[in-house]
Write a protein that holds these residues in place. Sequence first.
Motif, PDB file in Angstrom:
ATOM      1  N   ASP A  10       0.873  -1.179   0.000  1.00 32.96           N
ATOM      2  CA  ASP A  10       0.000   0.000   0.000  1.00 32.96           C
ATOM      3  C   ASP A  10       0.911   1.230   0.000  1.00 32.96           C
ATOM      4  O   ASP A  10       2.130   1.091  -0.023  1.00 32.96           O
ATOM      5  CB  ASP A  10      -0.916  -0.042   1.239  1.00 32.96           C
ATOM      6  CG  ASP A  10      -2.223   0.723   1.032  1.00 32.96           C
ATOM      7  OD1 ASP A  10      -2.184   1.822   0.462  1.00 32.96           O
ATOM      8  OD2 ASP A  10      -3.272   0.210   1.441  1.00 32.96           O
ATOM      9  N   ILE A  11       0.348   2.428   0.048  1.00 29.85           N
ATOM     10  CA  ILE A  11       1.182   3.632   0.083  1.00 29.85           C
ATOM     11  C   ILE A  11       2.109   3.587   1.307  1.00 29.85           C
ATOM     12  O   ILE A  11       1.848   2.858   2.260  1.00 29.85           O
ATOM     13  CB  ILE A  11       0.337   4.929   0.097  1.00 29.85           C
ATOM     14  CG1 ILE A  11      -0.501   5.064   1.376  1.00 29.85           C
ATOM     15  CG2 ILE A  11      -0.580   4.971  -1.115  1.00 29.85           C
ATOM     16  CD1 ILE A  11      -1.188   6.427   1.494  1.00 29.85           C
ATOM     17  N   ALA A  25       2.927  -7.439  -3.004  1.00 30.93           N
ATOM     18  CA  ALA A  25       2.475  -7.254  -4.388  1.00 30.93           C
ATOM     19  C   ALA A  25       3.114  -5.988  -4.966  1.00 30.93           C
ATOM     20  O   ALA A  25       3.244  -4.984  -4.264  1.00 30.93           O
ATOM     21  CB  ALA A  25       0.954  -7.138  -4.422  1.00 30.93           C
ATOM     22  N   PRO A  26       3.536  -6.012  -6.229  1.00 31.73           N
ATOM     23  CA  PRO A  26       4.327  -4.902  -6.763  1.00 31.73           C
ATOM     24  C   PRO A  26       3.552  -3.746  -7.368  1.00 31.73           C
ATOM     25  O   PRO A  26       4.145  -2.713  -7.685  1.00 31.73           O
ATOM     26  CB  PRO A  26       5.135  -5.591  -7.874  1.00 31.73           C
ATOM     27  CG  PRO A  26       4.226  -6.663  -8.378  1.00 31.73           C
ATOM     28  CD  PRO A  26       3.445  -7.131  -7.175  1.00 31.73           C
ATOM     29  N   TYR A  27       2.239  -3.873  -7.549  1.00 32.97           N
ATOM     30  CA  TYR A  27       1.504  -2.934  -8.404  1.00 32.97           C
ATOM     31  C   TYR A  27       1.692  -1.472  -8.007  1.00 32.97           C
ATOM     32  O   TYR A  27       1.732  -0.595  -8.863  1.00 32.97           O
ATOM     33  CB  TYR A  27       0.013  -3.301  -8.394  1.00 32.97           C
ATOM     34  CG  TYR A  27      -0.807  -2.608  -9.460  1.00 32.97           C
ATOM     35  CD1 TYR A  27      -0.714  -3.006 -10.800  1.00 32.97           C
ATOM     36  CD2 TYR A  27      -1.666  -1.564  -9.150  1.00 32.97           C
ATOM     37  CE1 TYR A  27      -1.457  -2.372 -11.787  1.00 32.97           C
ATOM     38  CE2 TYR A  27      -2.409  -0.933 -10.133  1.00 32.97           C
ATOM     39  CZ  TYR A  27      -2.309  -1.333 -11.456  1.00 32.97           C
ATOM     40  OH  TYR A  27      -3.041  -0.710 -12.430  1.00 32.97           O
ATOM     41  N   MET A  28       1.812  -1.191  -6.716  1.00 36.88           N
ATOM     42  CA  MET A  28       1.886   0.203  -6.252  1.00 36.88           C
ATOM     43  C   MET A  28       3.316   0.766  -6.223  1.00 36.88           C
ATOM     44  O   MET A  28       3.514   1.932  -5.837  1.00 36.88           O
ATOM     45  CB  MET A  28       1.182   0.351  -4.901  1.00 36.88           C
ATOM     46  CG  MET A  28      -0.330   0.120  -5.019  1.00 36.88           C
ATOM     47  SD  MET A  28      -1.246   0.343  -3.464  1.00 36.88           S
ATOM     48  CE  MET A  28      -1.104   2.105  -3.224  1.00 36.88           C
ATOM     49  N   GLY A  29       4.305  -0.028  -6.619  1.00 34.62           N
ATOM     50  CA  GLY A  29       5.647   0.499  -6.816  1.00 34.62           C
ATOM     51  C   GLY A  29       6.498   0.703  -5.568  1.00 34.62           C
ATOM     52  O   GLY A  29       6.180   0.214  -4.475  1.00 34.62           O
ATOM     53  N   ALA A  30       7.591   1.453  -5.771  1.00 31.57           N
ATOM     54  CA  ALA A  30       8.688   1.550  -4.801  1.00 31.57           C
ATOM     55  C   ALA A  30       8.249   1.876  -3.375  1.00 31.57           C
ATOM     56  O   ALA A  30       8.626   1.180  -2.429  1.00 31.57           O
ATOM     57  CB  ALA A  30       9.698   2.590  -5.276  1.00 31.57           C
ATOM     58  N   ASP A  31       7.472   2.944  -3.200  1.00 28.52           N
ATOM     59  CA  ASP A  31       7.178   3.337  -1.816  1.00 28.52           C
ATOM     60  C   ASP A  31       6.237   2.371  -1.105  1.00 28.52           C
ATOM     61  O   ASP A  31       6.072   2.444   0.118  1.00 28.52           O
ATOM     62  CB  ASP A  31       6.670   4.791  -1.728  1.00 28.52           C
ATOM     63  CG  ASP A  31       5.415   5.039  -2.555  1.00 28.52           C
ATOM     64  OD1 ASP A  31       5.531   5.230  -3.770  1.00 28.52           O
ATOM     65  OD2 ASP A  31       4.318   5.031  -1.973  1.00 28.52           O
ATOM     66  N   SER A  32       5.644   1.448  -1.860  1.00 26.73           N
ATOM     67  CA  SER A  32       4.810   0.428  -1.218  1.00 26.73           C
ATOM     68  C   SER A  32       5.653  -0.759  -0.742  1.00 26.73           C
ATOM     69  O   SER A  32       5.199  -1.572   0.060  1.00 26.73           O
ATOM     70  CB  SER A  32       3.710  -0.054  -2.164  1.00 26.73           C
ATOM     71  OG  SER A  32       4.235  -0.813  -3.222  1.00 26.73           O
ATOM     72  N   VAL A  42       9.042  -5.653 -13.539  1.00 30.80           N
ATOM     73  CA  VAL A  42       8.999  -5.737 -12.078  1.00 30.80           C
ATOM     74  C   VAL A  42      10.353  -6.200 -11.543  1.00 30.80           C
ATOM     75  O   VAL A  42      10.922  -5.594 -10.622  1.00 30.80           O
ATOM     76  CB  VAL A  42       7.864  -6.687 -11.615  1.00 30.80           C
ATOM     77  CG1 VAL A  42       7.996  -7.024 -10.131  1.00 30.80           C
ATOM     78  CG2 VAL A  42       6.499  -6.037 -11.891  1.00 30.80           C
ATOM     79  N   THR A  47      13.124  -3.365 -12.190  1.00 34.22           N
ATOM     80  CA  THR A  47      12.935  -2.152 -11.393  1.00 34.22           C
ATOM     81  C   THR A  47      13.123  -2.470  -9.913  1.00 34.22           C
ATOM     82  O   THR A  47      13.858  -1.780  -9.198  1.00 34.22           O
ATOM     83  CB  THR A  47      11.528  -1.568 -11.636  1.00 34.22           C
ATOM     84  OG1 THR A  47      11.387  -1.310 -13.034  1.00 34.22           O
ATOM     85  CG2 THR A  47      11.331  -0.269 -10.875  1.00 34.22           C
ATOM     86  N   ALA A  48      12.499  -3.542  -9.466  1.00 34.38           N
ATOM     87  CA  ALA A  48      12.466  -3.826  -8.026  1.00 34.38           C
ATOM     88  C   ALA A  48      13.811  -4.306  -7.489  1.00 34.38           C
ATOM     89  O   ALA A  48      14.125  -4.076  -6.320  1.00 34.38           O
ATOM     90  CB  ALA A  48      11.377  -4.853  -7.737  1.00 34.38           C
ATOM     91  N   TRP A  94      15.687  -1.778  -5.577  1.00 41.91           N
ATOM     92  CA  TRP A  94      15.165  -1.276  -4.298  1.00 41.91           C
ATOM     93  C   TRP A  94      15.857  -1.934  -3.099  1.00 41.91           C
ATOM     94  O   TRP A  94      15.855  -1.399  -2.008  1.00 41.91           O
ATOM     95  CB  TRP A  94      13.661  -1.512  -4.178  1.00 41.91           C
ATOM     96  CG  TRP A  94      12.853  -0.862  -5.266  1.00 41.91           C
ATOM     97  CD1 TRP A  94      13.227   0.218  -6.036  1.00 41.91           C
ATOM     98  CD2 TRP A  94      11.553  -1.225  -5.716  1.00 41.91           C
ATOM     99  NE1 TRP A  94      12.227   0.521  -6.925  1.00 41.91           N
ATOM    100  CE2 TRP A  94      11.187  -0.342  -6.748  1.00 41.91           C
ATOM    101  CE3 TRP A  94      10.637  -2.222  -5.343  1.00 41.91           C
ATOM    102  CZ2 TRP A  94       9.966  -0.412  -7.418  1.00 41.91           C
ATOM    103  CZ3 TRP A  94       9.425  -2.300  -6.001  1.00 41.91           C
ATOM    104  CH2 TRP A  94       9.087  -1.407  -7.033  1.00 41.91           C
TER     105      TRP A  94
END
Lengths: 271, 271
Positions: B96-97, B124-131, B172, B175-176, B179
Amino acid sequence: MKREQLIDQIRLKKSFLCIGLDTDIDKIPNSLLDTEDPVFEFNKKIIDATKDFCVSYKINTAFYESRGLAGWTSLIKTFEYLPKDCFSIADAKRGDIGNTSEMYAKAFFDPGSSGMSFDSVTVAPYMGADSVKPFLSFEDKWVILLALTSNQGSKDFQFLTSDGGGMLFESVLNTAKEWGSDENMMFVVGATRGEAFLTIRKHVPNHFLLVPGVGAQGGSLDDVCKFGMNQDCGLLVNSSRAIIYASSGEDFAEAARREAKKVQQEMAAWL
Amino acid sequence: MKREQLIDQIRLKKSFLCIGLDTDIDKIPNSLLDTEDPVFEFNKKIIDATKDFCVSYKINTAFYESRGLAGWTSLIKTFEYLPKDCFSIADAKRGDIGNTSEMYAKAFFDPGSSGMSFDSVTVAPYMGADSVKPFLSFEDKWVILLALTSNQGSKDFQFLTSDGGGMLFESVLNTAKEWGSDENMMFVVGATRGEAFLTIRKHVPNHFLLVPGVGAQGGSLDDVCKFGMNQDCGLLVNSSRAIIYASSGEDFAEAARREAKKVQQEMAAWL
């Protein structure tokens, strides 16, 4: 809750405000810390103070899970206290293979199993159809699927252009809208993406959208309404921190009421 | 748990088996239903019977949440019972955020807050880096990020070709992996996608992969090993239903032990 009932509530209260109960025990007033369940007491006072001005409450499960058993207890008690005429959202961002999503659906929709029966649950789309459909088999229950989120990280994948044409969030809208209907699915679209509502409405003109990001995250209510509203309103705009923490003092409930009323009045002008 | 410790355990036990505790109260033997916490009693017996043959246990949180407070109690008790030399996974598919993922991280990594401290959590990766990043700020804790899942629905979005080049699951991975590192991130890759492991290993040659889908879902252990193994093994292969429900009778624990031993012996031949 049925779509028609939700629309009736919006017309009645002249509001499409959803209040997010992201209740952090470290942010609630000292006077409540001596009670048996401070988070529940806080939520109760917030709900009592704001229910005239909103049509929905969204419980962010993370804030409850983080406190283990005590948190899960506050979650269930808060669910039970939600006014029945408000559309209830378990903001849980769940989703897994079919047999597991069935279990998540029981967690939020089957009171005989879990003690809770929300009107809706937020679901992540990455795992596709069989991760979402189990939630759709419950009558008058809704899936609110992530499409375009309000956070910085939404740029990592949601805007990737895909071979289906359009961006990933568009593929999600176009594929997922076939799994249910505008009677049992909504989509999450962040308020921080005002201009994107035009694109969203091309794909899902009739669906309700749950819109986080107004308030603490900086989204504009006017942009959301201008680009996102449809003939049935079609919006639930969420505000969490800006309302529930409007004051950190003992007047938190009155401050929340003032803030909720202010947003409701802006909304009334749009309806 | 550190990467080196996990690799040591794999060498010691000649196993890279992860056992999934997807414990469904409707599937456990009658004799346990009279106990105070049937799910915990079942898990305890499964753990005692299988711990010599596996290096990891994965708790599927959905099966516990579905039972509300009683389920959350079984979850915490099962966590506490997990052998400390086994890598523990909260299979929760959260994300989540940022401020909300921080709360999910506390739920699974901060025993002072939630009563639990798993080695890892699936995200789950859908919400990206800050999640995802809030989970990475805990020492010796891991994120296991969904990349290519084992279910039918994985075809809906994960294989979309994106403008970054390659398919969504490749974006995914690429990019991930920036992180975190191969010391605090793993990726979920379904065993039902044997041939895809070649592609996966081009992007993440050194990372551990959590591989569900062997057993009930029909994936082949040989294909996974042939295409997915690296110099440090680099695999945790999960089996849930095929082991924990190997027998529906009173001999369920012995049957689970036999099944786990069989898989471990196949794994030993690959190490």
